[in-house]
Design a protein around this motif. Structure first.
Motif, short mmCIF file in Angstrom:
data_model
loop_
_atom_site.label_atom_id
_atom_site.label_comp_id
_atom_site.label_asym_id
_atom_site.label_seq_id
_atom_site.Cartn_x
_atom_site.Cartn_y
_atom_site.Cartn_z
N GLN A 41 17.03 -7.81 6.10
CA GLN A 41 17.06 -8.78 5.01
C GLN A 41 17.40 -8.09 3.69
OE1 GLN A 41 15.87 -11.22 8.14
NE2 GLN A 41 17.07 -11.49 6.31
N SER A 44 5.93 -8.46 -1.96
CA SER A 44 6.77 -7.47 -1.27
C SER A 44 6.81 -7.71 0.23
CB SER A 44 6.29 -6.04 -1.58
OG SER A 44 4.98 -5.88 -1.12
N ASN A 45 6.02 -8.64 0.72
CA ASN A 45 6.10 -8.98 2.14
C ASN A 45 6.96 -10.20 2.42
OD1 ASN A 45 4.84 -6.79 3.24
ND2 ASN A 45 2.78 -7.70 3.18
N ASN A 82 13.18 -7.81 -1.68
CA ASN A 82 11.92 -8.55 -1.56
C ASN A 82 11.57 -9.24 -2.89
OD1 ASN A 82 10.05 -6.92 -3.17
ND2 ASN A 82 10.25 -5.36 -1.56
N LYS A 113 1.82 -11.25 0.05
CA LYS A 113 2.13 -10.69 -1.28
C LYS A 113 3.65 -10.67 -1.43
CE LYS A 113 1.88 -5.93 0.39
NZ LYS A 113 1.34 -4.58 0.13
N ILE A 165 10.41 2.13 6.81
CA ILE A 165 11.47 1.17 7.12
C ILE A 165 12.82 1.83 6.84
CG2 ILE A 165 12.50 -1.04 6.52
CD1 ILE A 165 9.91 -1.73 7.46
N SER A 195 16.22 -7.93 12.42
CA SER A 195 17.31 -8.22 11.50
C SER A 195 16.99 -7.69 10.10
CB SER A 195 17.60 -9.73 11.47
OG SER A 195 16.43 -10.44 11.17
N MET A 250 0.84 -1.19 0.00
CA MET A 250 0.00 0.00 0.00
C MET A 250 0.88 1.25 0.00
SD MET A 250 -3.09 -0.56 2.63
CE MET A 250 -2.49 -2.00 3.49
N ALA A 268 17.25 -3.52 10.56
CA ALA A 268 16.10 -2.81 9.98
C ALA A 268 15.30 -2.19 11.11
CB ALA A 268 15.22 -3.79 9.20
N LYS A 278 11.64 -0.37 11.83
CA LYS A 278 10.33 0.02 11.32
C LYS A 278 9.75 1.03 12.28
CE LYS A 278 6.18 -1.88 9.26
NZ LYS A 278 5.52 -3.07 8.71
N ASP A 293 6.19 -7.94 7.82
CA ASP A 293 4.97 -7.14 7.93
C ASP A 293 3.78 -7.88 8.55
OD1 ASP A 293 3.16 -5.15 7.76
OD2 ASP A 293 3.10 -5.03 5.57
N GLY A 331 5.77 2.19 3.69
CA GLY A 331 4.57 1.45 3.32
C GLY A 331 3.33 2.20 3.73
N GLY A 332 2.23 1.48 3.77
CA GLY A 332 0.96 2.09 4.14
C GLY A 332 0.96 2.54 5.58
N PHE A 333 1.63 1.81 6.43
CA PHE A 333 1.49 2.06 7.86
C PHE A 333 2.77 2.42 8.57
CE2 PHE A 333 -2.00 -0.90 6.83
CZ PHE A 333 -3.05 -0.07 7.15
N GLY A 334 3.84 2.63 7.84
CA GLY A 334 5.06 2.95 8.56
C GLY A 334 6.20 3.18 7.60
N1 LIG Z 1 13.56 -6.56 8.05
C1 LIG Z 1 13.63 -6.02 6.84
N2 LIG Z 1 14.78 -6.06 6.14
C2 LIG Z 1 14.87 -5.51 4.90
N3 LIG Z 1 13.86 -4.90 4.29
C3 LIG Z 1 12.68 -4.83 4.92
C4 LIG Z 1 12.50 -5.38 6.23
N4 LIG Z 1 11.22 -5.15 6.59
C5 LIG Z 1 10.65 -4.50 5.56
N5 LIG Z 1 11.51 -4.30 4.56
C6 LIG Z 1 11.27 -3.64 3.26
O1 LIG Z 1 10.34 -2.59 3.40
C7 LIG Z 1 9.16 -2.86 2.65
C8 LIG Z 1 7.92 -2.44 3.42
O2 LIG Z 1 7.90 -3.12 4.65
P1 LIG Z 1 6.58 -3.54 5.40
O3 LIG Z 1 5.73 -4.33 4.45
O4 LIG Z 1 6.92 -4.17 6.69
O5 LIG Z 1 5.91 -2.13 5.68
P2 LIG Z 1 4.46 -1.58 5.41
O6 LIG Z 1 4.48 -0.19 5.89
O7 LIG Z 1 3.41 -2.44 5.99
O8 LIG Z 1 4.41 -1.66 3.83
P3 LIG Z 1 3.31 -2.18 2.82
O9 LIG Z 1 2.07 -1.44 3.16
O10 LIG Z 1 3.92 -1.84 1.50
O11 LIG Z 1 3.19 -3.68 3.02
C9 LIG Z 1 9.19 -4.35 2.33
O12 LIG Z 1 8.59 -4.63 1.10
C10 LIG Z 1 10.68 -4.64 2.29
O13 LIG Z 1 11.20 -4.42 1.00
#
Ligand SMILES: Nc1ncnc2c1ncn2[C@@H]1O[C@H](COP(=O)(O)OP(=O)(O)OP(=O)(O)O)[C@@H](O)[C@H]1O
Length: 299
Positions: A97, A145-146, A100, A143, A35, A95, A1, A48, A50, A163, A30-33
């Motif tokens: 990573q 990207s998760n 994605n 999905k 990284i 940690s 998102m 990482a 968040k 996520d 992302g949608g909610f935060g």
């Molecule tokens: N621990 C991690 N190490 C490396 N990259 C990460 C890590 N956690 C998240 N990311 C990267 O950040 C992106 C967004 O992370 P995450 O899905 O947790 O956040 P979100 O705000 O919920 O985003 P979305 O709404 O896009 O799902 C991931 O697709 C990934 O590429």
């Protein structure tokens, strides 16, 4: 998102949290935060972070922390390092990573993975989903990207699940499946949502498996028929009309029983994870695919 209105980042490179983690750069919002990559000045490891603004309406980091803690010790899960809050933001350190699976697929020549890569990813993805279900939660936003590949020598062949902001407990206090609510707000990502999620029904473990199925189809074909449609209702209608068997002509024959199995499941049913993994092993044997063959992005 992806959020539409780009506000200022919550933290800037150079910012130090609790005299320990020095922010290096933003990896995504992302949608909610947001990284960030940061340096753990104590261990000299990259981690990482968040972060979620305390002003944000929907606070999801608390759920993220709860689920990540429950999952510690399992495969396909980031290491929980710390969490905390101040007056401006909540944060979780885990940690770091690598890339994605959405990025990795898009970087491929025809935006698809080979059958070999897809089947071996599927094995790990089924286990990752089984792991979160085994601690009593649904992921609800399965999905590409998760999921990210590890970035170290000993983790680069491993898929990590990310996520847990939309996770929800499916199990009740005495181990039973919780009573479904009649109507629930849509959660997740339109492209990968199950038909039942489109209908605003309570999601069960099967709905995570439907999202996995859509992911795998997209890996092999390079796209899903509803990829260009933004409207959630329209995508829902399209999925309902679409004969999912027509995907099978592009997929290894083992996806036929895969699709039949998930089609047979209802809200409260437990997916047969071992059966699905067994199908993927059959696919590997039939094609002479070895565990340690290189993944497409390693070639
Ligand atoms: N621990 C991690 N190490 C490396 N990259 C990460 C890590 N956690 C998240 N990311 C990267 O950040 C992106 C967004 O992370 P995450 O899905 O947790 O956040 P979100 O705000 O919920 O985003 P979305 O709404 O896009 O799902 C991931 O697709 C990934 O590429």
């Amino acid at each position: 998102m992806a959020s539409v209105d780009r506000k200022e980042d919550i933290i800037q490179p150079g910012f130090i949290i609790r005299e320990r983690w020095k922010v290096r750069k933003k990896l995504g919002g992302g949608g909610f935060g947001e990284i960030y990559e940061a340096l753990d000045m104590l261990t000299e490891e990259q981690i990482a972070l968040k972060v979620e603004s305390t002003l944000q309406q929907k606070q999801v980091l608390k759920m993220e922390v709860a689920v990540l803690k429950k999952l510690q010790g399992k495969d396909h899960v980031c290491k929980f390092i710390a969490c905390g809050r101040n007056d401006r933001f909540n944060y979780i350190a885990m940690s770091l990573q690598g890339r994605n699976l959405a990025e990795l697929r898009r970087a491929q020549p025809r935006a698809c993975f080979t059958i070999s890569t897809t089947i071996r990813l599927a094995l790990q993805l089924i286990s990752a989903i089984e792991a979160i279900h085994s601690v009593g939660f649904l992921h609800r936003d399965i999905k590409p990207s998760n999921f990210a590949m590890g970035r170290l020598m000993n983790t680069q062949k491993t898929v990590y699940m990310l996520d847990f902001g939309l996770a929800r407990q499916w199990v009740g206090n005495s181990g039973e499946v919780r009573q479904p609510r009649n109507v629930v707000g849509f959660r997740g990502t339109v492209r990968y949502a199950s038909i039942s999620a489109h209908k605003n029904k309570e999601m069960g473990r099967v709905d995570d498996m439907w999202s996995l199925f859509y992911m795998l189809v997209e890996f092999i074909i390079g796209q899903l028929p509803w990829r260009k449609i933004k409207d959630k209702e329209q995508v829902g209608i399209m999925k309902e009309k679409y004969d999912h068997k027509s995907f099978l002509k592009y997929l290894p024959s083992q996806f036929h029983p895969f699709l039949s199995h998930i089609t047979s499941l209802n809200y409260s049913d437990t997916p047969d994870y071992s059966f699905l993994r067994g199908l993927m092993y059959q696919g590997m044997n039939a094609r002479g695919i070895k565990d340690d063959d290189p993944f497409d992005w390693e070639k």
